[in-house]
Design an enzyme around this catalytic site. Sequence first.
Site, PDB file in Angstrom:
ATOM      1  N   GLU A  43      46.233  35.055  41.863  1.00  0.00           N
ATOM      2  CA  GLU A  43      46.480  35.508  41.655  1.00  0.00           C
ATOM      3  C   GLU A  43      47.101  34.153  40.512  1.00  0.00           C
ATOM      4  O   GLU A  43      47.885  33.701  40.403  1.00  0.00           O
ATOM      5  CB  GLU A  43      47.705  36.429  41.615  1.00  0.00           C
ATOM      6  N   THR A  73      53.303  37.528  37.531  1.00  0.00           N
ATOM      7  CA  THR A  73      54.374  37.973  36.307  1.00  0.00           C
ATOM      8  C   THR A  73      53.807  38.496  34.853  1.00  0.00           C
ATOM      9  O   THR A  73      54.133  38.206  34.217  1.00  0.00           O
ATOM     10  CB  THR A  73      54.526  36.286  35.820  1.00  0.00           C
ATOM     11  N   LYS A 133      54.476  44.502  46.237  1.00  0.00           N
ATOM     12  CA  LYS A 133      55.005  43.406  46.903  1.00  0.00           C
ATOM     13  C   LYS A 133      56.323  43.122  47.066  1.00  0.00           C
ATOM     14  O   LYS A 133      57.641  43.745  46.502  1.00  0.00           O
ATOM     15  CB  LYS A 133      54.458  42.269  45.024  1.00  0.00           C
TER      16      LYS A 133
END
Length: 217
Positions: A43, A73, A133
């Site tokens: 990621e 992000t 998440k």
Amino acid sequence: MKRMEILSRLEQAGVIAVVRGKDQAEAVKVSHAIIEGGIKGIEVTFTVPNAQVVIQELVEAYQGQAVVIGAGTVLDVVTARLAIMAGAEFVVSPSFDAETAELCNLYQIPYLPGCMTITEMQKALKSGVDIIKLFPGSAFGPSIVSAVKAPLPHINLMPTGGVSLENMDTWFKAGVVAVGVGGNLLAPAAAGNFAEVTKIAEQYAAKLAEIRGSNNG
């Protein structure tokens, strides 16, 4: 079926490395070092300058291999689109964003938003999110999983933050589908020690294999 195939690869990867770095070159190097160590999920966070270029480079380098490259992000729909156009196979946010969920659904890309409460999780599930998440995982610990699964037994959770080699098995035993790791895995990269990053990645990959072996046994 694209989305289902990516979700399956995410689950197979099991450990998703959250890649940060001071610049593009460091992020690419650290990603190669992690993959060399056996971790198959990357990621690339948008705190990395030119993160979309890093994503594109990695996607091209590992095409056709059992490696899944995504973006992290991602705070808004514009960034999500940049990531998807660069080839990101999944999009991760620190919080839930409805517009980003819609865009990811449009392109059949899994969206993994960070949620802390049942209310946030329910909202995300309604928008078609497949994996939540659990963020920050350090605020709860593995015991939160059963608490969430009591009212939402069908939920797929991926804790990020607070996951280590020592507690990884506890998270998986609690019922998570994958874990996000960053801090201690990336730490040696700051000093340019990419061989050490590979070594730590190998430990995570070995731990995952051990956990999966004992679960199947």
